[in-house]
Design a protein around this motif. Structure first.
Motif, PDB file in Angstrom:
ATOM      1  N   LYS A  40      38.847  29.678  40.898  1.00 34.77           N
ATOM      2  CA  LYS A  40      37.925  30.812  40.803  1.00 34.77           C
ATOM      3  C   LYS A  40      38.646  32.125  41.073  1.00 34.77           C
ATOM      4  O   LYS A  40      38.386  33.135  40.442  1.00 34.77           O
ATOM      5  CB  LYS A  40      36.766  30.634  41.778  1.00 34.77           C
ATOM      6  CG  LYS A  40      35.861  29.464  41.454  1.00 34.77           C
ATOM      7  CD  LYS A  40      34.697  29.390  42.435  1.00 34.77           C
ATOM      8  CE  LYS A  40      33.776  28.232  42.100  1.00 34.77           C
ATOM      9  NZ  LYS A  40      32.647  28.140  43.051  1.00 34.77           N
ATOM     10  N   GLN A  41      39.548  32.119  42.053  1.00 34.90           N
ATOM     11  CA  GLN A  41      40.300  33.305  42.419  1.00 34.90           C
ATOM     12  C   GLN A  41      41.789  32.997  42.309  1.00 34.90           C
ATOM     13  O   GLN A  41      42.202  31.870  42.565  1.00 34.90           O
ATOM     14  CB  GLN A  41      39.963  33.752  43.850  1.00 34.90           C
ATOM     15  CG  GLN A  41      38.502  34.118  44.064  1.00 34.90           C
ATOM     16  CD  GLN A  41      38.102  35.354  43.294  1.00 34.90           C
ATOM     17  OE1 GLN A  41      38.938  36.191  42.962  1.00 34.90           O
ATOM     18  NE2 GLN A  41      36.802  35.481  42.998  1.00 34.90           N
ATOM     19  N   PRO A  42      42.609  33.954  41.927  1.00 34.97           N
ATOM     20  CA  PRO A  42      44.055  33.711  41.877  1.00 34.97           C
ATOM     21  C   PRO A  42      44.599  33.325  43.251  1.00 34.97           C
ATOM     22  O   PRO A  42      44.182  33.864  44.280  1.00 34.97           O
ATOM     23  CB  PRO A  42      44.618  35.061  41.408  1.00 34.97           C
ATOM     24  CG  PRO A  42      43.478  35.748  40.735  1.00 34.97           C
ATOM     25  CD  PRO A  42      42.243  35.308  41.462  1.00 34.97           C
ATOM     26  N   ASP A  43      45.537  32.362  43.271  1.00 37.42           N
ATOM     27  CA  ASP A  43      46.125  31.942  44.535  1.00 37.42           C
ATOM     28  C   ASP A  43      47.241  32.907  44.939  1.00 37.42           C
ATOM     29  O   ASP A  43      47.385  33.996  44.379  1.00 37.42           O
ATOM     30  CB  ASP A  43      46.649  30.505  44.425  1.00 37.42           C
ATOM     31  CG  ASP A  43      47.712  30.352  43.350  1.00 37.42           C
ATOM     32  OD1 ASP A  43      48.088  31.387  42.751  1.00 37.42           O
ATOM     33  OD2 ASP A  43      48.166  29.230  43.111  1.00 37.42           O
ATOM     34  N   THR A  48      45.660  31.237  38.111  1.00 37.27           N
ATOM     35  CA  THR A  48      44.251  30.866  37.990  1.00 37.27           C
ATOM     36  C   THR A  48      44.094  29.440  37.484  1.00 37.27           C
ATOM     37  O   THR A  48      42.974  28.963  37.307  1.00 37.27           O
ATOM     38  CB  THR A  48      43.529  31.821  37.032  1.00 37.27           C
ATOM     39  OG1 THR A  48      44.199  31.802  35.764  1.00 37.27           O
ATOM     40  CG2 THR A  48      43.522  33.236  37.589  1.00 37.27           C
ATOM     41  N   LYS A 339      43.614  40.272  34.534  1.00 39.99           N
ATOM     42  CA  LYS A 339      43.666  39.134  35.456  1.00 39.99           C
ATOM     43  C   LYS A 339      44.342  37.895  34.879  1.00 39.99           C
ATOM     44  O   LYS A 339      45.008  37.149  35.598  1.00 39.99           O
ATOM     45  CB  LYS A 339      42.247  38.762  35.907  1.00 39.99           C
ATOM     46  CG  LYS A 339      41.543  39.860  36.687  1.00 39.99           C
ATOM     47  CD  LYS A 339      40.146  39.399  37.091  1.00 39.99           C
ATOM     48  CE  LYS A 339      39.398  40.488  37.861  1.00 39.99           C
ATOM     49  NZ  LYS A 339      38.040  40.053  38.237  1.00 39.99           N
ATOM     50  N   HIS A 340      44.137  37.646  33.592  1.00 40.62           N
ATOM     51  CA  HIS A 340      44.491  36.320  33.075  1.00 40.62           C
ATOM     52  C   HIS A 340      45.575  36.314  32.009  1.00 40.62           C
ATOM     53  O   HIS A 340      46.228  35.284  31.812  1.00 40.62           O
ATOM     54  CB  HIS A 340      43.240  35.639  32.499  1.00 40.62           C
ATOM     55  CG  HIS A 340      42.084  35.597  33.429  1.00 40.62           C
ATOM     56  ND1 HIS A 340      42.091  34.863  34.594  1.00 40.62           N
ATOM     57  CD2 HIS A 340      40.866  36.203  33.373  1.00 40.62           C
ATOM     58  CE1 HIS A 340      40.939  35.005  35.216  1.00 40.62           C
ATOM     59  NE2 HIS A 340      40.175  35.826  34.506  1.00 40.62           N
TER      60      HIS A 340
END
Length: 453
Positions: A40-43, A48, A339-340
């Motif tokens: 759900k959230q980037p580590d 992701t 983000k991705h």
């Protein structure tokens, strides 16, 4: 409208781990499978998505553990190396068809079309269209998985027929929203028992129909493909013979191929670079035509991947991320871009850098025009506004139009002549000039041919 839901005969409170593994232990005890998870959230590393290989001996433990994890996935096939890459596939387990049922054409008002109570509609569709019934049907939340399981492991050398059969099945399920880009060997699907967090009610991935019907690989191919295996084999042999007869090695071409791409002159590298640039413009045009703005999130990855492939051929790998980001600005959704995108393109960046260091002619991946059209689902109407992402029929049509326009330019004053007007001047059967010369018709034509008239 819904039919009565038939519970599977097998108790599936905890899904049996041997539903696909028990046939492989005796075949090869040194196989690997992949377990993945969407985060759900980037580590801490900015990821992701993560995946990890496991040995087949760990299948029971890992399968039981991963069922309670949200958005957990398992590989469709088995690998002989600890890596989820198509080139490392050892054996094929089954064909997995991913149906995005929220794109269901029969009733587009249903946003989340679940087959929990009426999956028999899908079986009836298979029977009416002469499609083999799937071995298993799984509900993934927003969509459906259809599994065509094989009786025994299929070796990797059969990947050609495997992929052809997979693509043909995807075409047959287009009315049900089949994802046409899910034919690669290293594909993963949701693990039975895991939870789909994207569903509004956090739907659990579960079996709708656990038939346990296995297919012989050759029989399934003959049932799905338009031609039998023997016909394809004869066609392949004939094609190889024609190539052997027509094989000519051009010395200039061989010398050009031996050169490093950066050392070539502008004339030797101009065509491919020009095509790639036009392909990038076409991808932008296609996105604007379809979405009247930025490409929506569900389609961003395939647009960025195809653009990255084209950019890798004409740009330095060090500049590839920045060039791709520049291309995607205004074309791709800003949330995906921030983000991705770079996380999803890491494999492409790495492979492009390796090929560039090895001085290969093509860097990263190579995708043909026909494959791009199929993956993006480009229609004939959309091709009218594109320059290079067009099929053979559209290319021939443009050639005919261009030839016609050039002819009009070369003959601007020509108004044409009707057949009646031409016959009035040249119809010798009416004027009969041989009678005026007092000779026969045959003599007239003979003299005209020799130049005497």
């Amino acid at each position: 409208m819904g039919l009565a839901f038939k519970k599977p005969e097998v108790a599936l409170d905890r899904y049996p781990y041997d539903w696909r593994m028990k046939r492989f232990m005796t075949y090869n005890p040194n196989l690997f499978f992949i377990i993945g998870q969407k985060l759900k959230q980037p580590d801490a590393k900015g990821r992701t998505w993560w995946d990890k290989p496991y040995h087949i001996s760990e299948y029971e433990t890992v399968f039981d553990m991963a069922q309670d994890i949200e958005d957990s996935y398992i590989s469709m096939n088995w690998f002989y190396k600890c890596s989820r890459r198509g080139e490392f596939v050892a054996v094929f387990d089954h064909i997995c068809i991913d149906l995005d049922c929220y794109k269901y054409e029969t009733n587009p008002t249903i946003q989340y079309h679940e087959l929990g109570e009426n999956y028999e509609i899908l079986l009836k569709f298979c029977d009416d269209n002469k499609i083999p019934r799937p071995s298993n049907i799984l509900s993934s939340g927003r969509g459906i998985y259809l599994h065509y399981t094989f009786e025994c492991p299929v070796p990797a050398r059969c990947k050609g027929r495997f992929q052809a059969t997979h693509r043909e099945l995807l075409k047959k399920f287009i009315p049900w929203g089949a994802d046409q880009a899910t034919y690669d060997f290293s594909r993963v699907f949701r693990l039975p028992g895991s939870v789909n967090s994207q569903h509004p009610r956090r739907h659990r991935c579960e079996f709708l129909d656990y038939r346990g019907q296995f297919y012989d690989f050759s029989t399934l191919c003959d049932m799905v493909l338009p031609k039998k295996y023997e016909d394809y084999k004869k066609q392949k042999i004939a094609r190889q013979e024609r190539r052997e007869k027509a094989r000519v090695e051009y010395l200039a071409r061989r010398k050009t191929n031996e050169l490093v791409p950066d050392e070539r002159g502008a004339q030797g590298f101009k065509g491919w670079a020009s095509w790639a640039k036009k392909g990038l413009y076409d991808l932008k045009t296609l996105g604007f035509m379809r979405y009247k703005g930025p490409v929506r999130k569900g389609e961003c990855d395939i647009f960025c991947h195809e653009a990255g492939i084209l950019l890798a051929q004409i740009s330095n790998p060090d500049n590839l991320p920045s060039n791709l980001e520049q291309w995607a600005e205004g074309v791709i959704d800003e949330g995906y871009l921030a983000k991705h995108m770079h996380n999803a393109m890491q494999t492409l960046y790495k492979k492009a850098g390796q090929d560039y260091s090895a001085k290969k002619r093509h860097k990263g991946y190579t995708t043909g025009t026909k494959t791009i059209i199929q993956k993006l689902g480009i229609t004939r109407e959309e091709m009218k506004h594109l320059s290079v992402l067009i099929d053979h029929e559209e290319r021939l049509l443009r050639k005919r139009i261009k030839r016609h326009e050039q002819g009009n330019v070369e003959r601007p004053t020509s108004q044409g002549q009707s057949r009646e007007a031409w016959l009035a001047e040249n119809n010798l059967s009416v004027s009969k000039p041989w009678e005026a010369l007092n000779i026969s018709r045959a003599t007239y034509y003979r003299m005209k041919k020799s130049g005497a008239l």
